[in-house]
Motif scaffolding. Structure first.
Motif, PDB file in Angstrom:
ATOM      1  N   GLY A  71       0.812  -1.200   0.000  1.00  0.00           N
ATOM      2  CA  GLY A  71       0.000   0.000   0.000  1.00  0.00           C
ATOM      3  C   GLY A  71       0.848   1.254   0.000  1.00  0.00           C
ATOM      4  N   GLY A  72       0.236   2.356  -0.426  1.00  0.00           N
ATOM      5  CA  GLY A  72       0.928   3.631  -0.479  1.00  0.00           C
ATOM      6  C   GLY A  72       0.186   4.599  -1.369  1.00  0.00           C
ATOM      7  N   HIS A  73       0.923   5.401  -2.127  1.00  0.00           N
ATOM      8  CA  HIS A  73       0.342   6.401  -3.024  1.00  0.00           C
ATOM      9  C   HIS A  73       0.106   5.759  -4.387  1.00  0.00           C
ATOM     10  CE1 HIS A  73       0.635  10.289  -5.481  1.00  0.00           C
ATOM     11  NE2 HIS A  73      -0.440  10.427  -4.724  1.00  0.00           N
ATOM     12  N   VAL A  74      -1.141   5.767  -4.844  1.00  0.00           N
ATOM     13  CA  VAL A  74      -1.514   5.026  -6.047  1.00  0.00           C
ATOM     14  C   VAL A  74      -0.719   5.466  -7.274  1.00  0.00           C
ATOM     15  CG1 VAL A  74      -3.403   4.464  -7.633  1.00  0.00           C
ATOM     16  CG2 VAL A  74      -3.812   4.482  -5.176  1.00  0.00           C
ATOM     17  N   PRO A  75      -0.671   6.753  -7.619  1.00  0.00           N
ATOM     18  CA  PRO A  75       0.071   7.133  -8.825  1.00  0.00           C
ATOM     19  C   PRO A  75       1.561   6.817  -8.751  1.00  0.00           C
ATOM     20  CG  PRO A  75      -1.425   8.892  -8.167  1.00  0.00           C
ATOM     21  CD  PRO A  75      -1.383   7.907  -7.035  1.00  0.00           C
ATOM     22  N   THR A  76       2.150   6.967  -7.555  1.00  0.00           N
ATOM     23  CA  THR A  76       3.578   6.662  -7.406  1.00  0.00           C
ATOM     24  C   THR A  76       3.833   5.186  -7.671  1.00  0.00           C
ATOM     25  OG1 THR A  76       3.817   8.419  -5.753  1.00  0.00           O
ATOM     26  CG2 THR A  76       5.535   6.734  -5.816  1.00  0.00           C
ATOM     27  N   GLN A  77       3.019   4.328  -7.093  1.00  0.00           N
ATOM     28  CA  GLN A  77       3.177   2.890  -7.325  1.00  0.00           C
ATOM     29  C   GLN A  77       2.900   2.550  -8.780  1.00  0.00           C
ATOM     30  OE1 GLN A  77       0.181   0.043  -5.840  1.00  0.00           O
ATOM     31  NE2 GLN A  77       1.841  -0.984  -4.748  1.00  0.00           N
ATOM     32  N   PRO A  96      -8.310  10.820  -5.414  1.00  0.00           N
ATOM     33  CA  PRO A  96      -7.405  11.823  -4.843  1.00  0.00           C
ATOM     34  C   PRO A  96      -7.244  11.635  -3.340  1.00  0.00           C
ATOM     35  CG  PRO A  96      -8.936  12.852  -6.371  1.00  0.00           C
ATOM     36  CD  PRO A  96      -9.401  11.427  -6.188  1.00  0.00           C
ATOM     37  N   GLU A  97      -6.000  11.807  -2.861  1.00  0.00           N
ATOM     38  CA  GLU A  97      -5.764  11.640  -1.424  1.00  0.00           C
ATOM     39  C   GLU A  97      -4.806  12.678  -0.845  1.00  0.00           C
ATOM     40  OE1 GLU A  97      -3.249   8.237  -0.298  1.00  0.00           O
ATOM     41  OE2 GLU A  97      -3.199   7.696  -2.437  1.00  0.00           O
ATOM     42  N   MET A  98      -3.982  13.309  -1.691  1.00  0.00           N
ATOM     43  CA  MET A  98      -3.032  14.299  -1.223  1.00  0.00           C
ATOM     44  C   MET A  98      -3.578  15.697  -1.492  1.00  0.00           C
ATOM     45  SD  MET A  98      -0.603  12.349  -0.113  1.00  0.00           S
ATOM     46  CE  MET A  98       0.831  13.412   0.051  1.00  0.00           C
ATOM     47  N   PRO A  99      -3.250  16.669  -0.655  1.00  0.00           N
ATOM     48  CA  PRO A  99      -3.710  18.039  -0.875  1.00  0.00           C
ATOM     49  C   PRO A  99      -3.359  18.539  -2.275  1.00  0.00           C
ATOM     50  CG  PRO A  99      -2.719  17.842   1.290  1.00  0.00           C
ATOM     51  CD  PRO A  99      -2.448  16.555   0.593  1.00  0.00           C
ATOM     52  N   GLY A 100      -4.320  19.158  -2.922  1.00  0.00           N
ATOM     53  CA  GLY A 100      -4.123  19.707  -4.257  1.00  0.00           C
ATOM     54  C   GLY A 100      -4.495  18.770  -5.378  1.00  0.00           C
ATOM     55  N   GLU A 101      -4.600  17.442  -5.110  1.00  0.00           N
ATOM     56  CA  GLU A 101      -4.863  16.487  -6.193  1.00  0.00           C
ATOM     57  C   GLU A 101      -6.271  16.629  -6.763  1.00  0.00           C
ATOM     58  OE1 GLU A 101      -1.757  12.819  -5.164  1.00  0.00           O
ATOM     59  OE2 GLU A 101      -3.886  12.623  -4.616  1.00  0.00           O
ATOM     60  N   SER A 102      -7.252  16.952  -5.920  1.00  0.00           N
ATOM     61  CA  SER A 102      -8.625  17.028  -6.412  1.00  0.00           C
ATOM     62  C   SER A 102      -8.874  18.264  -7.270  1.00  0.00           C
ATOM     63  CB  SER A 102      -9.610  17.007  -5.243  1.00  0.00           C
ATOM     64  OG  SER A 102      -9.579  18.232  -4.530  1.00  0.00           O
ATOM     65  N   THR A 103      -8.030  19.284  -7.119  1.00  0.00           N
ATOM     66  CA  THR A 103      -8.217  20.525  -7.892  1.00  0.00           C
ATOM     67  C   THR A 103      -7.191  20.686  -9.006  1.00  0.00           C
ATOM     68  OG1 THR A 103      -6.865  21.717  -6.246  1.00  0.00           O
ATOM     69  CG2 THR A 103      -9.257  21.728  -5.931  1.00  0.00           C
ATOM     70  N   SER A 104      -6.183  19.807  -9.014  1.00  0.00           N
ATOM     71  CA  SER A 104      -5.108  19.914 -10.006  1.00  0.00           C
ATOM     72  C   SER A 104      -5.623  19.598 -11.409  1.00  0.00           C
ATOM     73  CB  SER A 104      -3.971  18.955  -9.650  1.00  0.00           C
ATOM     74  OG  SER A 104      -3.024  18.891 -10.705  1.00  0.00           O
ATOM     75  N   LYS A 105      -5.174  20.393 -12.390  1.00  0.00           N
ATOM     76  CA  LYS A 105      -5.557  20.157 -13.775  1.00  0.00           C
ATOM     77  C   LYS A 105      -4.690  19.088 -14.430  1.00  0.00           C
ATOM     78  CE  LYS A 105      -7.403  24.790 -14.573  1.00  0.00           C
ATOM     79  NZ  LYS A 105      -7.315  26.032 -15.402  1.00  0.00           N
ATOM     80  N   VAL A 106      -3.581  18.731 -13.791  1.00  0.00           N
ATOM     81  CA  VAL A 106      -2.674  17.734 -14.376  1.00  0.00           C
ATOM     82  C   VAL A 106      -2.787  16.374 -13.683  1.00  0.00           C
ATOM     83  CG1 VAL A 106      -1.047  19.467 -15.185  1.00  0.00           C
ATOM     84  CG2 VAL A 106      -0.749  18.464 -12.913  1.00  0.00           C
ATOM     85  N   TYR A 107      -3.441  16.340 -12.509  1.00  0.00           N
ATOM     86  CA  TYR A 107      -3.576  15.049 -11.803  1.00  0.00           C
ATOM     87  C   TYR A 107      -4.524  14.146 -12.575  1.00  0.00           C
ATOM     88  CZ  TYR A 107      -4.447  11.606  -8.149  1.00  0.00           C
ATOM     89  OH  TYR A 107      -4.559  10.434  -7.441  1.00  0.00           O
ATOM     90  N   ARG A 108      -4.073  12.944 -12.866  1.00  0.00           N
ATOM     91  CA  ARG A 108      -4.880  11.975 -13.629  1.00  0.00           C
ATOM     92  C   ARG A 108      -5.576  11.005 -12.665  1.00  0.00           C
ATOM     93  NH1 ARG A 108      -0.980   8.980 -17.257  1.00  0.00           N
ATOM     94  NH2 ARG A 108      -2.912   7.968 -17.957  1.00  0.00           N
ATOM     95  N   ARG A 109      -6.886  11.013 -12.690  1.00  0.00           N
ATOM     96  CA  ARG A 109      -7.651  10.123 -11.803  1.00  0.00           C
ATOM     97  C   ARG A 109      -7.816   8.721 -12.380  1.00  0.00           C
ATOM     98  NH1 ARG A 109     -12.497  13.944  -9.314  1.00  0.00           N
ATOM     99  NH2 ARG A 109     -11.175  15.758  -8.887  1.00  0.00           N
ATOM    100  N   PHE A 110      -7.604   8.573 -13.675  1.00  0.00           N
ATOM    101  CA  PHE A 110      -7.763   7.257 -14.304  1.00  0.00           C
ATOM    102  C   PHE A 110      -6.464   6.886 -15.007  1.00  0.00           C
ATOM    103  CE2 PHE A 110     -12.008   8.945 -13.784  1.00  0.00           C
ATOM    104  CZ  PHE A 110     -12.671   7.871 -13.217  1.00  0.00           C
ATOM    105  N   LEU A 111      -5.913   5.737 -14.602  1.00  0.00           N
ATOM    106  CA  LEU A 111      -4.600   5.296 -15.071  1.00  0.00           C
ATOM    107  C   LEU A 111      -4.679   3.884 -15.615  1.00  0.00           C
ATOM    108  CD1 LEU A 111      -2.699   6.343 -11.810  1.00  0.00           C
ATOM    109  CD2 LEU A 111      -2.925   7.735 -13.889  1.00  0.00           C
ATOM    110  N   GLU A 112      -3.708   3.502 -16.433  1.00  0.00           N
ATOM    111  CA  GLU A 112      -3.612   2.116 -16.887  1.00  0.00           C
ATOM    112  C   GLU A 112      -3.069   1.261 -15.754  1.00  0.00           C
ATOM    113  OE1 GLU A 112      -1.421  -0.718 -20.242  1.00  0.00           O
ATOM    114  OE2 GLU A 112      -0.853   1.408 -20.041  1.00  0.00           O
ATOM    115  N   GLY A 113      -3.792   0.191 -15.424  1.00  0.00           N
ATOM    116  CA  GLY A 113      -3.374  -0.678 -14.332  1.00  0.00           C
ATOM    117  C   GLY A 113      -2.854  -2.018 -14.819  1.00  0.00           C
ATOM    118  N   LEU A 114      -2.753  -2.961 -13.897  1.00  0.00           N
ATOM    119  CA  LEU A 114      -2.199  -4.285 -14.214  1.00  0.00           C
ATOM    120  C   LEU A 114      -3.160  -5.138 -15.040  1.00  0.00           C
ATOM    121  CD1 LEU A 114      -0.524  -5.178 -10.784  1.00  0.00           C
ATOM    122  CD2 LEU A 114       0.560  -4.258 -12.849  1.00  0.00           C
TER     123      LEU A 114
END
Length: 590
Positions: A103-109, A147-165
């Motif tokens: 477990g940890g930060h989803v985009p980082t992992q 979103p879980e970190m401050p700024g992620e929900s309002t960021s225009k560059v944060y991607r909420r949908f990513l390619e997974g396994l």
């Protein structure tokens, strides 16, 4: 691959208190399921979420190895995968039996997984994969990075949908018990961020201790769980329980499915309405369904009005209940009873899905013999219905053992969690008692011959344990009949009577009916109407006798003078309607 999608399998997120157990959380059968899947001396690999936090990753490796061993699972190797060895570990992935995605930060992992080529390497892995929090979220084909970190929900560059396994279609929202009230960037995490993202999608919110198990084509959620979809959330499973979210359709030979479990279209009537109509138009009942009988006649007799309170003593598939709910027009309440723990859950979910929630419908797993107590607790009722027929989804499912036509365990219990099976019951009875049961419960003309054959087989160590074995015993008992055109039909009808007689005995159906009839008057309100649908001459005699007695005593002011039968058209469309008899009664105004 066996895939465990967990929120936290070791303790509660944000909770400092140490859990009372050692090892993995034993709630919701997690340890039980792991032990069933775990190989002796398994080789384990922990793939971390933060690839550059080496000290933290070493601590996590030590913690999870200790947790695995405290759970009673044997391990020979426990390695860690991060930036120090990422590509090399992934190339050697097939050397491991268990992969744990930390477990940890989803985009980082997610970026780490992309970098080391895990998406391609993990395809076809034949072992256990356990996702934890972010690791679980990254298992999806399209990952929802809540979103879980401050700024992620309002960021225009944060991607909420990513390619997974690409290991699952389930998008999991972990730690629901801890984060459901969170506020991020001035917005409510669930209501203002996640709910709007759920339109056209499905998210499964899991509190810690709950998990999803994907194994052999089936996807099952264990423990408390919530479905977030179309901007709303609803509870789909409670703690200690489990529900199947998806089961891979079995392939079959030929152009048309023949076995009960293969008829996938009939098991999804909402999706394949045309197929359902074709099956019904041919006079058959779709697999997994039940076509309610004498619906219009029952509605006419009960004369349900908005605002009234009633009870369906035999909820079954819910067909009668649904039509009665329609008569209430949103005003009043209906209680639905059933002893079958398997079907009652499905029916409750089906009716809830049609908009009939707890405000107008209460579903209770209970035997209708308890109508006296239930009437005191919830009644009195303005209308009462009892359909004494066995539901088609019970008869047609081979696993329930109700039919001589299909191979299955000789069970015949309406509640498979209580009492003895039909196979066990036959071992308790003498030859004379078996003959008496067949004669009394089904008016079986060949009762002595069949009882002798069954008892003889038991003595010789060939006790009937399956439906096919009981059918063979009946066929052997009738071997003396001449081989002519009529014999096949005689054997068929005899099997029907034998299975019916044993089912009545196993479930104490006559005794239960007598108890229900005795408690019925007290459960009815003055002027209340009762309708009982029977399918067996013995049942009809009991109902007729009770109604006449209560009428003579002045308890009922009116009763059916003659039985009401289904129309010829209904019998043509539903072959199981032919022997139905409807009787009704009205309680006197006190």
């Amino acid at each position: 691959m066996t895939l465990y999608l967990t929120s936290s399998p070791t303790g509660a997120y944000r909770e400092a208190k140490q859990p009372s157990y050692k090892g993995f959380n034993p709630e919701n059968r997690l340890v039980e399921n792991l032990k069933a899947d775990w190989k002796e001396q398994s080789r384990c690999l922990l793939i971390c979420a933060n690839p550059d936090a080496y000290m933290q990753n070493n601590e996590m490796r030590f913690f999870f190895e200790k947790t695995v061993k405290e759970t009673g699972l044997s391990v020979s190797v426990f390695d860690v995968c991060d930036s120090r060895n990422g590509e090399a570990a992934v190339k050697n992935l097939r050397a491991y039996d268990v992969i744990i995605l930390g477990g940890g930060h989803v985009p980082t992992q997610n970026r780490f997984f992309q970098r080391i080529g895990l998406i391609q390497a993990i395809k076809g892995f034949d072992g256990i994969v356990m996702g934890i929090s972010a690791g679980t979220m990254n298992c999806a084909g399209t990952v929802y990075a809540q979103p879980e970190m401050p700024g992620e929900s309002t960021s225009k560059v944060y991607r909420r949908f990513l390619e997974g396994l690409g290991l699952t279609r389930c998008n999991v929202l972990p730690h629901y018990q801890a984060v459901k009230g969170d506020v991020l960037d001035g917005k409510r995490l669930m209501e203002d961020i996640t709910y709007p993202d759920s339109f056209g999608r499905k998210f499964y919110a899991l509190p810690d201790g709950s998990y999803i198990l994907q194994k052999e084509g089936a996807v099952t959620v264990f423990g408390e769980a919530y479905l977030v979809a179309e901007g709303e959330i609803r509870k789909i499973c409670s703690g200690g329980e489990s529900i199947i979210l998806h089961k891979r359709r079995q392939r079959y030979q030929g152009t048309h499915p023949r076995r009960f479990e293969e008829k996938y279209k009939e098991h999804e009537p909402e999706k394949y309405a045309d197929t359902i109509e074709k099956v019904i138009s041919k006079g058959s009942t779709p697999a997994g369904m039940h076509i309610s009988i004498c619906v219009e006649e029952i509605l006419e007799v009960l004369n349900i009005r908005p605002g009234e309170r009633g009870i369906d003593l035999t909820l079954g598939y819910g067909g009668h209940t649904r039509r009665m709910l329609e008569q209430l027009k949103g005003q009043g309440h209906i209680w639905g009873l059933d002893v079958d723990p398997i079907e009652i859950r499905k029916t409750k979910e089906r009716l809830n899905g049609l908009g009939y929630d707890e405000d107008i419908l209460t579903v209770i797993q209970e035997n209708f013999s308890e109508i006296g107590r239930i009437g005191k607790e919830y009644g009195p009722f303005d209308f009462v219905l009892a359909d004494l027929g066995v539901s088609s989804m019970q008869i047609d499912n081979p696993e329930r053992g109700f039919s001589y036509k299909t191979e299955g365990p000789l069970d015949l219990r309406l509640n498979p969690e209580q009492g003895v099976t039909a196979a066990e019951r036959l071992l308790e009875l003498s030859e004379e008692e078996i003959a008496g049961m067949l004669a009394e419960n089904a008016d079986e003309p060949y009762a002595q011959e069949i009882a002798g054959e069954i008892a003889g087989r038991i003595r010789r160590g060939r006790k009937p344990e399956t439906t096919a074995q009981l059918r063979e015993a009946v066929e052997a008992a009738l071997a003396f009949l001449p081989e002519d055109k009529q014999k096949k039909d005689v054997v068929k009808k005899t099997c029907q009577r034998v299975f019916q007689a044993i089912r009545i005995d196993v479930n104490s159906e006559f005794e239960v009916l007598e108890a229900m009839l005795a408690g019925l008057p007290e459960a009815l309100a003055p002027g209340g109407r009762a309708a009982i649908l029977t399918f067996h001459s013995g049942e009809d005699r009991l109902v007729k006798k009770a109604f006449k007695r209560f009428y003579k005593e002045g308890v009922f002011c009116d009763i059916a003078k003659d039985v009401i039968r289904p129309s010829a058209e209904e019998c043509r469309r539903n072959g199981r309607a032919g022997c139905a008899k409807l009787r009704w009664a009205v309680k006197a105004e006190m």
